[in-house]
Structure formats: structure tokens, C-alpha cells
Design an enzyme around this catalytic site. Structure first.
Site, PDB file in Angstrom:
ATOM      1  N   ALA A  71       0.886  -1.017   0.016  1.00 51.24           N
ATOM      2  CA  ALA A  71      -0.068   0.027   0.028  1.00 51.24           C
ATOM      3  C   ALA A  71       0.934   1.246  -0.016  1.00 51.24           C
ATOM      4  O   ALA A  71       2.170   1.257   0.008  1.00 51.24           O
ATOM      5  CB  ALA A  71      -0.832   0.117   1.175  1.00 51.24           C
ATOM      6  N   GLN A  73       1.389   3.606   2.233  1.00 49.34           N
ATOM      7  CA  GLN A  73       2.243   3.690   3.395  1.00 49.34           C
ATOM      8  C   GLN A  73       2.629   2.298   3.955  1.00 49.34           C
ATOM      9  O   GLN A  73       2.709   2.051   5.021  1.00 49.34           O
ATOM     10  CB  GLN A  73       1.210   4.289   4.422  1.00 49.34           C
ATOM     11  CG  GLN A  73       1.080   5.826   4.345  1.00 49.34           C
ATOM     12  CD  GLN A  73       2.288   6.592   4.408  1.00 49.34           C
ATOM     13  OE1 GLN A  73       3.343   6.062   5.183  1.00 49.34           O
ATOM     14  NE2 GLN A  73       2.189   7.777   3.792  1.00 49.34           N
ATOM     15  N   SER A  74       3.046   1.650   3.072  1.00 48.73           N
ATOM     16  CA  SER A  74       3.771   0.206   3.181  1.00 48.73           C
ATOM     17  C   SER A  74       4.891   0.358   4.188  1.00 48.73           C
ATOM     18  O   SER A  74       6.035   0.869   3.579  1.00 48.73           O
ATOM     19  CB  SER A  74       4.054  -0.614   2.031  1.00 48.73           C
ATOM     20  OG  SER A  74       4.724  -1.686   2.296  1.00 48.73           O
ATOM     21  N   ASN A  75       5.017  -0.301   5.193  1.00 49.22           N
ATOM     22  CA  ASN A  75       6.233  -0.539   5.846  1.00 49.22           C
ATOM     23  C   ASN A  75       7.336  -1.507   5.305  1.00 49.22           C
ATOM     24  O   ASN A  75       8.606  -1.428   5.375  1.00 49.22           O
ATOM     25  CB  ASN A  75       5.991  -1.089   7.663  1.00 49.22           C
ATOM     26  CG  ASN A  75       5.025  -0.033   8.091  1.00 49.22           C
ATOM     27  OD1 ASN A  75       5.378   1.139   8.487  1.00 49.22           O
ATOM     28  ND2 ASN A  75       3.837  -0.492   8.423  1.00 49.22           N
ATOM     29  N   CYS A  77       7.520  -1.889   2.177  1.00 49.89           N
ATOM     30  CA  CYS A  77       8.216  -1.409   0.875  1.00 49.89           C
ATOM     31  C   CYS A  77       9.248  -0.358   1.549  1.00 49.89           C
ATOM     32  O   CYS A  77      10.417  -0.185   0.938  1.00 49.89           O
ATOM     33  CB  CYS A  77       7.135  -0.414   0.253  1.00 49.89           C
ATOM     34  SG  CYS A  77       6.127  -1.737  -0.752  1.00 49.89           S
TER      35      CYS A  77
END
Ligand code: PLP
Length: 330
Positions: A71, A73-75, A77
């Protein structure tokens, strides 16, 4: 257990601490915390453990580029982008969702770390990931694909050995008991699958309870089941799992993925004000909200001990849409 290649860059073992003021406030079981928000890679989080194994595999394949998805706000990524920077890979992130008007939270960090972003919507995420991978391959960028959440058997192995890390660490902490429960945020299922397998391999006696962040109970259970079996095969551990080994609670999905409600806000405030520990609005806030509610429902025996495994995510606290509403008076 088969030994898997790994590059050690996470700050391990992560701290193991007790939560005396929060335990007293709630009047329930004794609470402890495992600080995987402190794994060390650009604000840390649980994905850094998985990346120790995934990066090693990428190097073995001669990869030049890491590609993954998540997403906005992916942690996952953000930690992948940090690992790419650290080990000299290019990084392509296929982010699903609306392109934000502002660079903030994890997305700001992704750009600082030099990742290139490809935008898509949730429906087309997997096809966009595949197309982008194929294109990179064609132009000689030698991509290595890290799946959503880093959750394939290679990544999951990290949480199998994390159970051993915990058990070894407990030997030197006379004041902290072997927990009766481990509670944490579960989503792509990799963290939980690894723990469930580690429990069997290393003889951990406690129960492992994942609080679902975004998936109905049975779907998440099935994902974990499959991942745990695949990882057991990879590690040459012929282990059969039963449904009762895979405890998932999906009662706290609230308004859906990424929607912070009153429960999450309360959990964030309590952990901050009683222990000085920061949770995030999406994952650990939701898991802690579930934990608080289960304590109030007397789900745990008050003589038991519960370890909350903090999985990270704190950069999301600094996203306007969350911090605009997080600070009303309580
Ligand atoms: C990814 C993530 C989780 C969930 O871990 P899975 O292995 O995908 O189940 C939990 N908390 C945070 C902060 C995460 O980034």
C-alpha cells in the site's frame, strides 16, 4: 533444521521489556513487549528480519534490482527500499492506492531512500507487479521479486528463527517468564507462519495469537497454514499443523485496512502514556486494541503472561490524515 543463507544486518536480538505500568493499569495478565520496531533499518519493523534472508537470496541470484509491492504507506516497501540502498540494489516499488498529494510517512522515506515508484490500484496490483518485473528483466536490470509482505518461505524462515531468538534471550532474563501468549498484528501471514513453525521446532509451549489487521479469520488462517507448511518443507522439518495451532482473531477489523478508529486511538494513547512506547495507526494500534479488549473480556487468565510482539510501523504516525485526529483529548 536446514540452515538458510542470511545476511545479518538487523539489530538482533530486539529488546525484550516488561510493561509494568500498563499491566497495573489494566489489572489483567502481566504484559511484556518484544521490540521489533527497533530492528534498525530506517525505523525498523518486522520486515527487516525477513529481508535478512531475502536479500541474501537476491545476491545469490545475481540480482541487481529489488521489486516489491504494498500500500502507499507500506512498512514493508520502506524497509525493502532501505535494504536495497544498503546493499546496492535498485529498488522498484509497485504501490497500490491513490498517489498522495504530499510525500509523508513511509512514502517520504521511500523517496529519500531512492526507490522508484510505479503506481497502480488494488485490483491491478498483481498484474502490474508482473508486467513491471518482466519489463525490468527485458532491459537487463535482473530483478528479484519480493512478494507482498516478504511472505514466501524464504522470508518466513526469519520468524521461525525469531522464536529461537526469544527463547535464548529469555534464558538470560530471570525476571521475565516464558510467555503463555504471544500477541501481534497479522496480515500477509508470514510473521505468524514463521512463529507457528518455530514454536514446533524449538518447543515453545505458549500460544501464538495473531490479531488480523485486514483479513477474515478463515482466509488468514488458511494463508498461514499454507505458508507454514511450505516453510516446513523448505527447512526439511516434516511437521504437520493442526487448525488449533493457528489462532487468529478477526474481531477488530473495524472500518477496514488503514482505517483508524477509537479503539486504535485508545491503544496508541495508553501505550504512549503508560510505557513511552509508540504504536502505529494501522497494524500495532489495531493489534494492541484487540489485546486491550481481550484483557477486559478476561480472555486471558490473570496469572498468565502475555508478550506483545511490536512489529513496527511508527512512521505512519506522521501521516497527516492520522495525526490530525489522533490527538483529541482523552
Ligand atoms: C507487515 C506488518 C505486519 C504484518 O506482518 P505479516 O507478516 O504481513 O503478517 C504487522 N505489523 C506491521 C507494522 C507491519 O508492517
Amino acid at each position: 533444521m536446514k540452515k538458510m543463507p542470511r545476511i545479518r544486518f538487523a539489530h538482533l536480538p530486539t529488546p525484550l521489556e516488561s510493561l509494568p505500568r500498563l499491566s497495573a493499569k489494566l489489572g489483567g495478565p502481566r504484559l511484556y513487549i518484544k521490540r521489533d520496531d527497533q530492528t534498525g533499518l530506517a525505523f525498523g519493523g518486522n520486515k527487516t528480519r525477513k529481508l535478512e534472508f531475502l536479500i541474501s537470496e537476491a545476491q545469490a541470484h545475481g540480482a541487481k534490482t529489488l521489486i516489491t509491492t504494498g500500500a502507499v504507506q507500506s512498512n514493508h516497501c520502506r524497509q525493502t527500499a532501505a535494504a536495497a540502498a544498503r546493499f546496492g540494489f535498485e529498488c522498484i516499488l509497485v504501490l497500490a492506492g491513490e498517489r498522495p498529494s504530499k510525500e509523508e510517512g513511509n512514502y517520504l522515506i521511500d523517496t529519500l531512500l531512492g526507490a522508484d515508484v510505479v503506481w497502480t490500484d488494488f485490483q491491478n496490483r498483481d498484474s502490474k507487479l508482473k508486467d513491471t518485473f518482466d519489463q525490468l528483466w527485458k532491459v537487463g536490470k535482473r530483478p528479484y521479486l519480493i512478494p507482498y509482505g516478504g511472505s514466501n518461505p524464504t522470508g518466513v524462515t526469519a520468524f521461525t528463527v525469531a522464536i529461537n531468538e526469544l527463547l535464548e534471550q529469555l534464558k538470560s532474563y530471570s525476571e521475565i517468564p516464558v510467555p503463555d501468549w504471544i500477541v501481534f498484528a497479522s496480515s500477509s501471514g508470514g510473521t505468524q507462519a514463521g512463529m507457528v513453525l518455530g514454536r514446533q521446532i524449538f518447543g515453545f509451549q505458549g500460544k501464538i495469537l495473531g490479531i488480523s489487521v485486514d483479513e477474515p479469520e478463515e482466509r488468514l488462517q488458511n494463508k498461514i497454514f499454507r505458508l507454514a507448511e511450505e516453510t516446513a518443507n523448505l527447512l526439511n522439518e516434516p511437521i504437520q499443523f493442526e487448525q488449533k495451532d493457528i489462532l487468529v482473531n478477526a474481531d477488530y477489523l473495524g472500518g477496514g485496512y488503514g482505517v483508524m478508529g477509537d479503539r486504535e486511538i485508545e491503544a496508541i494513547h495508553l501505550f504512549a502514556k503508560y510505557e513511552g512506547i509508540l504504536l502505529d495507526p494501522v497494524y500495532t494500534g489495531r493489534a494492541a486494541a484487540g489485546l486491550l479488549d481481550l484483557i477486559r473480556q478476561k480472555y486471558f487468565n490473570s496469572s498468565e503472561s502475555v508478550l506483545f510482539w511490536h512489529t513496527g510501523g511508527t512512521p505512519v504516525l506522521f501521516v497527516d490524515s492520522y495525526n490530525d485526529v489522533i490527538n483529541f483529548d482523552r
